[in-house]
Scaffold this active site. Structure first.
Site, short mmCIF file in Angstrom:
data_model
loop_
_atom_site.label_atom_id
_atom_site.label_comp_id
_atom_site.label_asym_id
_atom_site.label_seq_id
_atom_site.Cartn_x
_atom_site.Cartn_y
_atom_site.Cartn_z
N TYR A 1 33.68 32.09 -15.18
CA TYR A 1 34.94 32.75 -14.87
C TYR A 1 34.87 34.21 -15.36
O TYR A 1 34.43 34.47 -16.48
CB TYR A 1 36.07 31.99 -15.57
CG TYR A 1 37.43 32.57 -15.34
CD1 TYR A 1 38.06 32.47 -14.11
CD2 TYR A 1 38.11 33.22 -16.36
CE1 TYR A 1 39.32 33.01 -13.90
CE2 TYR A 1 39.37 33.75 -16.17
CZ TYR A 1 39.97 33.64 -14.93
OH TYR A 1 41.21 34.18 -14.73
N LYS B 1 45.77 25.69 -14.15
CA LYS B 1 45.24 25.28 -12.86
C LYS B 1 45.60 23.80 -12.60
O LYS B 1 46.76 23.49 -12.44
CB LYS B 1 43.74 25.55 -12.81
CG LYS B 1 43.34 26.93 -13.35
CD LYS B 1 43.86 28.10 -12.55
CE LYS B 1 43.70 29.44 -13.24
NZ LYS B 1 42.38 29.79 -13.75
N ASP C 1 33.59 24.47 -19.64
CA ASP C 1 34.89 24.82 -19.05
C ASP C 1 35.11 23.82 -17.92
O ASP C 1 34.45 23.87 -16.88
CB ASP C 1 34.84 26.26 -18.53
CG ASP C 1 36.18 26.72 -17.95
OD1 ASP C 1 36.97 25.86 -17.49
OD2 ASP C 1 36.42 27.94 -17.93
N ARG D 1 54.25 27.91 -35.48
CA ARG D 1 52.90 28.40 -35.16
C ARG D 1 51.86 27.40 -35.64
O ARG D 1 50.80 27.24 -35.05
CB ARG D 1 52.64 29.79 -35.74
CG ARG D 1 51.20 30.26 -35.52
CD ARG D 1 50.93 31.76 -35.69
NE ARG D 1 51.76 32.41 -36.66
CZ ARG D 1 51.64 32.28 -38.00
NH1 ARG D 1 50.69 31.52 -38.52
NH2 ARG D 1 52.48 32.91 -38.80
C1 LIG Z 1 41.83 30.63 -14.73
C2 LIG Z 1 40.59 30.24 -15.43
C3 LIG Z 1 40.38 30.58 -16.77
C4 LIG Z 1 41.36 31.43 -17.55
O1 LIG Z 1 42.56 30.77 -17.77
P1 LIG Z 1 44.00 31.51 -17.91
O2 LIG Z 1 44.93 30.37 -18.06
O3 LIG Z 1 44.20 32.34 -16.69
O4 LIG Z 1 43.89 32.36 -19.15
C5 LIG Z 1 39.22 30.14 -17.38
N1 LIG Z 1 38.30 29.42 -16.72
C6 LIG Z 1 38.46 29.09 -15.42
C7 LIG Z 1 37.41 28.29 -14.74
C8 LIG Z 1 39.59 29.48 -14.74
O5 LIG Z 1 39.75 29.17 -13.44
#
Ligand SMILES: *Cc1c(COP(=O)(O)O)cnc(C)c1O
Length: 381
Positions: free
Chosen positions: A101, A198, A173, A48
């Site tokens: 998001y 993604k 982000d 961890r």
């Molecule tokens: C999918 C997404 C998230 C969240 O990520 P997860 O891996 O699904 O927890 C945050 N920000 C954006 C822009 C996203 O497309």
């Protein structure tokens, strides 16, 4: 090593010293033998805290984003949670874009707000609106560019400068662009978060989240929350993410080229009311995007004249574009935000018009993708 593609393949990826394995091994172990009490071999104690496979990815993302510290989590939201709880305290105010998001908004609104962190949202692409929305208690600005799904562009450099004038931490982000196209730390942001699920993973086969920063104090605080709360990524997920990142630059080029072709095919079609793609010269954020992005990415949205019915028909009529949530994989996906990804924000300021479709344009053959959207549009006539 200076070039992005070279670093994506080699940063943090030294061959394994015991065997010469070219790829960092998947250290599928929870604990590490000590030579004597407290005598750690190579600093590893319990997974961890640290794991060599995870270290490799953390070093890699820090390098690609131009930071000095990276942290790897079980999902994008786990990373965001560590950033928010690691850096904010009750009484602090966080100012977010009004199209962040949905899960980010939910986390801040349903988990952080009851804990005492105030949340408000603003049109982040409007610097004057951001200035007016900053409060004396504002401790963090949180922005996403391009945004989801309306592809709004925020001037990272301008907003970061404004945030720093007011002593706030500035978080970007960077999921939609990836560091292959946009590097917010170089534009003044303090911290970058990713859903590695993604584009970084890139193959729709892994969940992950990443943080990168050039600020040791921020890294220490978020890293402590990572260790204390424990939402770390598992070695196998890390392996897949590293593997994905090796081809990030070449994929992002193809995603961008294909998205440009799809946006061009949609433009001017009689069923299409509007195309949202920052690569189009008529996009209101085009100039800023041209400055801060190397290419315009693989996400394209469109609004249809025929309203919700047309949007639903379109979403159910493509064949190469598969109907699914998520984005950023090599395969093309179509999403109907109003009833899929953004159903939970209906009735809030994050609501998405019900005639909007979001496309995650993959790296299949451009001609097949263009033919697919054309034939779906033909069904609306
Ligand atoms: C999918 C997404 C998230 C969240 O990520 P997860 O891996 O699904 O927890 C945050 N920000 C954006 C822009 C996203 O497309």
């Amino acid at each position: 090593m200076t070039g992005f593609a070279t670093r994506a393949i080699h940063a943090g990826q030294a061959f394994d010293p015991t065997t010469g394995a070219v790829i960092p091994p998947v250290y599928q172990t929870s604990t590490f033998v000590q030579e004597h009490v407290g005598g750690l071999r190579a600093g590893y104690e319990y997974a961890r805290g640290t794991n060599p496979t995870r270290d490799a990815l953390q070093e890699l993302i820090a390098d690609l984003e131009g930071g000095s510290h990276g942290l790897s989590f079980a999902s994008g939201l786990a990373a965001e949670d560590a950033v928010l709880r690691g850096l904010l305290r009750p009484g602090d105010h966080v100012l977010m874009g009004n199209d962040v998001y949905g899960g980010t908004h939910r986390l801040a609104n349903r988990i952080l707000a009851p804990w005492g962190v105030e949340l408000s949202t603003v049109e982040m692409s409007d610097v004057d609106a951001v200035r007016a929305a900053i409060r004396p208690t504002t401790a963090m600005l949180w922005l996403e560019t391009p945004s989801n799904p309306l592809m709004k562009i925020t001037d990272i450099e301008a907003v970061a400068a404004l945030g720093h004038e007011h002593g706030t931490v500035v978080v970007v982000d960077n999921t939609f662009a990836s560091p292959a196209l946009q590097r917010p730390l170089a534009l003044g942001a303090d911290l970058v978060v990713h859903s590695a699920t993604k584009y970084l993973g890139g193959h729709s086969d892994v969940l992950g989240g990443l943080v990168a920063t050039g600020d040791a104090e921020i890294a220490e605080k978020v890293g402590f929350l990572q260790f204390a709360a424990g939402a770390v990524s598992a070695p196998w997920e890390v392996f897949l993410t590293i593997r994905g990142i090796k081809t990030l630059q070449i994929r992002m080029r193809q995603h961008s080229d294909n998205a440009t072709a799809v946006a061009d095919a949609l433009l001017g079609h009689p069923a299409v009311e509007r195309v949202y793609y920052p690569g189009l010269p008529e996009h209101p954020g085009h100039d800023v995007a041209s400055r801060q992005m190397e290419r315009f990415g693989g996400m394209v949205s469109l609004a249809l004249h025929g309203g919700a019915q047309a949007a639903r028909t379109f979403a159910e009529s493509t064949s190469v574009f598969q109907l699914a949530e998520s984005l950023g994989g090599v395969e093309s996906l179509v999403n109907y935000p109003a009833e899929m990804t953004h159903a939970s924000v209906r009735g809030t300021e994050l609501e998405v018009p019900d005639n909007v479709i979001r496309l995650s344009v993959g790296i299949e053959d451009e001609a097949d993708l263009v033919a697919d959207v054309r034939s779906a549009l033909a069904r609306l006539a």
